[in-house]
Scaffold this motif. Structure first.
Motif, PDB file in Angstrom:
ATOM      1  N   LYS A  31      10.369   9.291   1.076  1.00 22.73           N
ATOM      2  CA  LYS A  31      10.261   9.380   2.547  1.00 22.73           C
ATOM      3  C   LYS A  31       9.282  10.474   3.017  1.00 22.73           C
ATOM      4  O   LYS A  31       8.843  10.462   4.159  1.00 22.73           O
ATOM      5  CB  LYS A  31      11.642   9.572   3.172  1.00 22.73           C
ATOM      6  N   ASP A  32       8.918  11.380   2.122  1.00 28.60           N
ATOM      7  CA  ASP A  32       8.018  12.465   2.520  1.00 28.60           C
ATOM      8  C   ASP A  32       6.549  12.047   2.530  1.00 28.60           C
ATOM      9  O   ASP A  32       5.675  12.842   2.875  1.00 28.60           O
ATOM     10  CB  ASP A  32       8.203  13.670   1.587  1.00 28.60           C
ATOM     11  N   TYR A  36       1.388  12.966   4.184  1.00 26.13           N
ATOM     12  CA  TYR A  36       0.021  12.872   3.649  1.00 26.13           C
ATOM     13  C   TYR A  36      -0.689  11.550   3.986  1.00 26.13           C
ATOM     14  O   TYR A  36      -1.829  11.346   3.597  1.00 26.13           O
ATOM     15  CB  TYR A  36       0.060  13.073   2.119  1.00 26.13           C
ATOM     16  N   TYR A  37       0.036  10.656   4.679  1.00 24.23           N
ATOM     17  CA  TYR A  37      -0.554   9.352   5.037  1.00 24.23           C
ATOM     18  C   TYR A  37       0.302   8.760   6.150  1.00 24.23           C
ATOM     19  O   TYR A  37       1.482   8.498   5.928  1.00 24.23           O
ATOM     20  CB  TYR A  37      -0.538   8.427   3.806  1.00 24.23           C
ATOM     21  N   TRP A  38      -0.271   8.574   7.317  1.00 24.73           N
ATOM     22  CA  TRP A  38       0.565   8.193   8.461  1.00 24.73           C
ATOM     23  C   TRP A  38       0.012   6.999   9.234  1.00 24.73           C
ATOM     24  O   TRP A  38       0.529   6.643  10.272  1.00 24.73           O
ATOM     25  CB  TRP A  38       0.753   9.391   9.400  1.00 24.73           C
ATOM     26  N   HIS A  39      -1.057   6.386   8.731  1.00 23.36           N
ATOM     27  CA  HIS A  39      -1.560   5.210   9.450  1.00 23.36           C
ATOM     28  C   HIS A  39      -1.201   3.961   8.660  1.00 23.36           C
ATOM     29  O   HIS A  39      -0.487   4.033   7.653  1.00 23.36           O
ATOM     30  CB  HIS A  39      -3.071   5.322   9.697  1.00 23.36           C
ATOM     31  N   SER A  40      -1.681   2.811   9.110  1.00 20.73           N
ATOM     32  CA  SER A  40      -1.360   1.612   8.336  1.00 20.73           C
ATOM     33  C   SER A  40      -2.560   1.256   7.459  1.00 20.73           C
ATOM     34  O   SER A  40      -3.644   1.830   7.601  1.00 20.73           O
ATOM     35  CB  SER A  40      -0.953   0.461   9.255  1.00 20.73           C
ATOM     36  N   SER A  84       1.342   7.537  -6.135  1.00 24.81           N
ATOM     37  CA  SER A  84       0.196   8.446  -6.321  1.00 24.81           C
ATOM     38  C   SER A  84       0.545   9.866  -5.896  1.00 24.81           C
ATOM     39  O   SER A  84       0.185  10.833  -6.569  1.00 24.81           O
ATOM     40  CB  SER A  84      -0.998   7.966  -5.494  1.00 24.81           C
ATOM     41  N   MET A  85       1.215   9.976  -4.769  1.00 26.18           N
ATOM     42  CA  MET A  85       1.540  11.320  -4.267  1.00 26.18           C
ATOM     43  C   MET A  85       2.489  12.044  -5.213  1.00 26.18           C
ATOM     44  O   MET A  85       2.411  13.258  -5.381  1.00 26.18           O
ATOM     45  CB  MET A  85       2.141  11.216  -2.869  1.00 26.18           C
ATOM     46  N   LYS A  86       3.375  11.283  -5.832  1.00 23.38           N
ATOM     47  CA  LYS A  86       4.280  11.908  -6.814  1.00 23.38           C
ATOM     48  C   LYS A  86       3.469  12.393  -8.007  1.00 23.38           C
ATOM     49  O   LYS A  86       3.642  13.508  -8.497  1.00 23.38           O
ATOM     50  CB  LYS A  86       5.355  10.908  -7.251  1.00 23.38           C
ATOM     51  N   LYS A  87       2.560  11.526  -8.452  1.00 21.04           N
ATOM     52  CA  LYS A  87       1.700  11.875  -9.583  1.00 21.04           C
ATOM     53  C   LYS A  87       0.852  13.123  -9.287  1.00 21.04           C
ATOM     54  O   LYS A  87       0.626  13.954 -10.166  1.00 21.04           O
ATOM     55  CB  LYS A  87       0.771  10.672  -9.848  1.00 21.04           C
ATOM     56  N   LEU A  88       0.425  13.225  -8.055  1.00 17.83           N
ATOM     57  CA  LEU A  88      -0.424  14.356  -7.667  1.00 17.83           C
ATOM     58  C   LEU A  88       0.389  15.622  -7.365  1.00 17.83           C
ATOM     59  O   LEU A  88      -0.172  16.662  -7.005  1.00 17.83           O
ATOM     60  CB  LEU A  88      -1.248  13.987  -6.417  1.00 17.83           C
ATOM     61  N   GLY A  89       1.723  15.486  -7.486  1.00 15.83           N
ATOM     62  CA  GLY A  89       2.586  16.653  -7.244  1.00 15.83           C
ATOM     63  C   GLY A  89       2.737  16.985  -5.771  1.00 15.83           C
ATOM     64  O   GLY A  89       3.065  18.120  -5.415  1.00 15.83           O
ATOM     65  N   LEU A  90       2.512  16.026  -4.913  1.00 16.14           N
ATOM     66  CA  LEU A  90       2.580  16.312  -3.475  1.00 16.14           C
ATOM     67  C   LEU A  90       3.985  16.119  -2.919  1.00 16.14           C
ATOM     68  O   LEU A  90       4.390  16.829  -2.004  1.00 16.14           O
ATOM     69  CB  LEU A  90       1.594  15.409  -2.718  1.00 16.14           C
ATOM     70  N   ILE A  91       4.696  15.119  -3.434  1.00 16.70           N
ATOM     71  CA  ILE A  91       6.037  14.820  -2.895  1.00 16.70           C
ATOM     72  C   ILE A  91       7.008  14.530  -4.048  1.00 16.70           C
ATOM     73  O   ILE A  91       6.585  14.175  -5.152  1.00 16.70           O
ATOM     74  CB  ILE A  91       6.029  13.597  -1.941  1.00 16.70           C
ATOM     75  N   ALA A 125       0.841  -1.211   0.000  1.00 15.41           N
ATOM     76  CA  ALA A 125       0.000   0.000   0.000  1.00 15.41           C
ATOM     77  C   ALA A 125       0.871   1.254   0.000  1.00 15.41           C
ATOM     78  O   ALA A 125       0.618   2.197  -0.761  1.00 15.41           O
ATOM     79  CB  ALA A 125      -0.915  -0.003   1.222  1.00 15.41           C
ATOM     80  N   ASN A 126       1.910   1.247   0.818  1.00 13.78           N
ATOM     81  CA  ASN A 126       2.788   2.427   0.879  1.00 13.78           C
ATOM     82  C   ASN A 126       3.380   2.731  -0.488  1.00 13.78           C
ATOM     83  O   ASN A 126       3.428   3.883  -0.924  1.00 13.78           O
ATOM     84  CB  ASN A 126       3.935   2.196   1.879  1.00 13.78           C
ATOM     85  N   SER A 127       3.832   1.673  -1.185  1.00 13.32           N
ATOM     86  CA  SER A 127       4.489   1.923  -2.482  1.00 13.32           C
ATOM     87  C   SER A 127       3.487   2.522  -3.475  1.00 13.32           C
ATOM     88  O   SER A 127       3.834   3.417  -4.253  1.00 13.32           O
ATOM     89  CB  SER A 127       5.130   0.643  -3.023  1.00 13.32           C
ATOM     90  N   LEU A 128       2.250   2.053  -3.437  1.00 13.06           N
ATOM     91  CA  LEU A 128       1.241   2.622  -4.349  1.00 13.06           C
ATOM     92  C   LEU A 128       0.940   4.076  -3.996  1.00 13.06           C
ATOM     93  O   LEU A 128       0.806   4.936  -4.876  1.00 13.06           O
ATOM     94  CB  LEU A 128      -0.057   1.807  -4.266  1.00 13.06           C
ATOM     95  N   LEU A 129       0.830   4.343  -2.702  1.00 13.33           N
ATOM     96  CA  LEU A 129       0.484   5.719  -2.296  1.00 13.33           C
ATOM     97  C   LEU A 129       1.631   6.687  -2.574  1.00 13.33           C
ATOM     98  O   LEU A 129       1.398   7.848  -2.932  1.00 13.33           O
ATOM     99  CB  LEU A 129       0.090   5.738  -0.809  1.00 13.33           C
ATOM    100  N   ILE A 130       2.850   6.187  -2.452  1.00 19.10           N
ATOM    101  CA  ILE A 130       4.005   7.045  -2.782  1.00 19.10           C
ATOM    102  C   ILE A 130       3.937   7.437  -4.261  1.00 19.10           C
ATOM    103  O   ILE A 130       4.073   8.610  -4.621  1.00 19.10           O
ATOM    104  CB  ILE A 130       5.325   6.319  -2.437  1.00 19.10           C
TER     105      ILE A 130
END
Ligand code: GLY
Ligand code: MN
Ligand code: MN
Length: 427
Positions: A338-339, A343-347, A327-334, A320-325
Motif C-alpha cells: 500500500k505504500d 513513489y507513483y501516484w498516476h495511472s 520493483s519498489m520492494k526490490k529497490l528497497g523503497l517500500i 502496472a501497479n503490481s509490477l511497480l510494487i
C-alpha cells in the motif's frame, strides 16, 4: 485527412442521433489574452473531428428527421477590412473541400439564427417537429463561463423550453475512441518528429545549461519540421524536479550527475504524440539511476506486451501497479504494497488522439484501433531521481504495436548514442 473521413464521422454521429433532433456543434471562440492580443486558437476537437475545419466561430448543424440527416455549416463572411489586417478566413468553397460539405449547405454565421428559427418553428412543415437539441456540452464545468455553447444553451432554454437538451459529447467521444488508419498515420508523423527532436536533445544536452535551454533543442526541431505545435507544454525536469509529475517551470540549472526527464510531444493536424524519455546530463547513468531506470523500463515493456483487445483499463492499471510494487520492494523503497503511492501516484496510461488526454469511455475494453500511452514511473524525491518512460501504443487485432518503438530507451543505447553524437562528449 481526406474529406471522406469527416463525411463518415458525421454519418456515424447522425446514426446515433434520435429522429426529430438537431445537433449544434461550435468550433470555439478566440479568447483575449490582453489589450488587443488573443491566445492562440484551440479548436474544439469534437468539431474538428466532424468537419476538418480549424477556425474560430464556425457552427455545424445536423438536423435529423424521417431518419434522414441534413447538414449545415455556418462560416463568418469575409470582411474586406478584416482581410486586409488579418488575412481571409475560409471561403465556403474551401470549407466544402476540406470537410466534404455540399456548397449549398454552407451559410454565413449571420444566417444561423434565422435558419434555426425556421427549422424549429412548428408552424412551418418543411421539417418535422424537433423535440431534442444536442449540444456538445463537454464535461468540464469550468469551461462554462467562456464557452459559446453554454451561452447559447441558456438563450435557447428560454426560447424553446419544450425542447429537451441532450449532451452529445459522449457520442462523439465514443466515435473518436477508435482510430482509422489515416488517423494513426498522422500520429506516426508526430511520433517521428518527436523521435528526431529527442535525438537533438541527446546530441546537445550537457551539465551547466538550464532546463529551458535543453528544451529548445526539441522545440526548435518541431518548428523546423513542419511547424508542428506542442502537444502540451514541454516538461524538462532535471534531478528532483522530475519527481513533480507535471513540472512546468523548466528553469533549473542542470547539474553534473542529474537525470533529466523530458515529457513532450507535438501534433500533426492536431494528432498528438506524447513521449517521455530520461537522459543522463553527462551521458552516463550512475548505478542507482540505472537500477531505478531499468525497473521502470521493465514495467513499460511488460505493459506493452500485456495490451491487446479485450483487456480492461482497470486490468491494465492493476497490472502496472503490481509490477511497480515489486520493483519498489526490490529497490528497497517500500515494504508494504500500500505504500507504493508514495513513489507513483498516476495511472499507467490514457487514450491519445486529437487530444493528449483524449476523452474516452474508460469502462470500454481495449479494441483494435484504440491508442494508449504506456507511462510507468518511479519518483524518489529523497534521492533526486524521477524516472518515467512513456510510449504511444496502438491496439491491433490480436495485440498491439508500439508506435514509438524506434525512440531508444535502453540504458546502453542511450549511453552509446550520447557518446557517439553528443557534441560535448565527442570533443
Ligand atoms: N504529459 C502528460 C502525460 O504524459 O500524460
Ligand atoms: Mn507525457
Ligand atoms: Mn501521457
Amino acid at each position: 485527412m481526406n474529406k471522406k473521413f469527416y463525411i463518415n464521422n458525421r454519418k456515424a454521429l447522425g446514426k446515433m442521433m434520435k429522429d426529430n433532433s438537431i445537433a449544434i456543434i461550435h468550433s470555439g471562440i478566440l479568447f483575449a489574452s490582453s489589450a488587443d492580443e488573443n491566445y492562440d486558437f484551440e479548436v474544439n476537437r469534437n468539431f474538428l473531428y466532424l468537419t476538418g475545419i480549424n477556425q474560430e466561430d464556425v457552427i455545424l448543424m445536423l438536423v435529423k428527421g424521417n431518419n434522414n440527416v441534413l447538414e449545415y455549416l455556418f462560416l463568418d463572411e469575409n470582411d474586406e477590412v478584416y482581410v486586409k489586417w488579418n488575412g481571409a478566413k475560409l471561403y465556403p468553397e474551401e470549407a466544402s473541400k476540406i470537410g466534404g460539405f455540399n456548397e449549398d449547405d454552407i451559410y454565413f454565421t449571420e444566417e444561423f439564427k434565422q435558419l434555426l428559427h425556421f427549422i424549429l418553428n412548428p408552424s412551418r412543415k418543411n421539417f418535422n417537429e424537433i423535440d431534442t437539441l444536442y449540444l456538445d456540452l463537454e464535461r468540464r464545468t469550468d469551461l462554462e463561463y467562456r464557452n459559446w455553447v453554454f451561452q447559447f444553451k441558456d438563450r435557447f432554454l428560454k426560447d424553446y423550453p419544450e425542447i429537451k437538451i441532450d449532451n452529445i459529447y459522449s457520442k462523439i467521444v465514443s466515435l473518436r475512441q477508435t482510430k482509422t488508419s489515416d488517423e494513426v498515420e498522422e500520429i506516426k508523423k508526430s511520433v517521428k518528429t518527436t523521435k528526431v527532436g529527442l535525438e537533438k536533445v541527446m546530441e546537445n544536452i550537457k551539465p551547466g545549461i538550464y532546463e529551458y535551454q535543453a528544451e529548445t533543442y526539441f522545440d526548435s526541431y518541431i518548428k523546423w519540421d513542419g511547424n508542428k505545435p506542442h502537444s502540451f507544454k514541454t516538461i524538462c525536469a532535471s534531478g528532483v524536479n522530475a519527481t513533480i509529475l507535471h513540472y512546468r517551470d523548466n528553469n533549473s540549472l542542470i547539474k553534473d550527475g542529474d537525470l533529466v526527464l523530458f515529457d513532450l510531444g507535438c501534433h500533426t493536424n492536431c494528432y498528438i504524440s506524447d513521449i517521455t524519455r530520461v537522459y543522463p546530463a553527462n551521458g552516463k547513468f550512475n548505478a542507482r539511476q540505472r537500477e531505478v531506470y531499468n525497473e521502470v523500463l521493465n514495467c513499460n515493456k511488460k505493459c506493452i506486451e500485456f495490451l491487446k483487445p479485450g483487456v480492461t483499463w482497470k486490468e491494465y492499471n492493476d497490472f502496472a501497479n503490481s509490477l511497480l510494487i515489486a520493483s519498489m520492494k526490490k529497490l528497497g523503497l517500500i515494504k508494504k504494497d500500500k505504500d507504493f503511492r508514495k513513489y507513483y501516484w498516476h495511472s499507467i496510461g490514457h487514450s491519445i488522439g486529437l487530444d493528449t488526454h483524449d476523452p474516452s469511455i474508460y469502462n470500454r475494453k481495449f479494441e483494435e484501433g484504440m491508442l494508449t500511452s504506456v507511462e510507468p514511473g518511479i519518483y524518489i524525491e529523497e534521492e533526486g531521481i524521477g524516472v518515467r518512460i512513456e510510449d504511444d501504443v496502438l491496439i491491433t487485432k490480436d495485440g498491439c504495436i508500439n508506435l514509438s518503438k524506434d525512440i531508444i530507451k535502453e540504458v546502453d543505447e542511450i549511453e552509446a548514442y550520447m557518446k557517439e553524437n553528443n557534441i560535448y562528449l565527442k570533443k
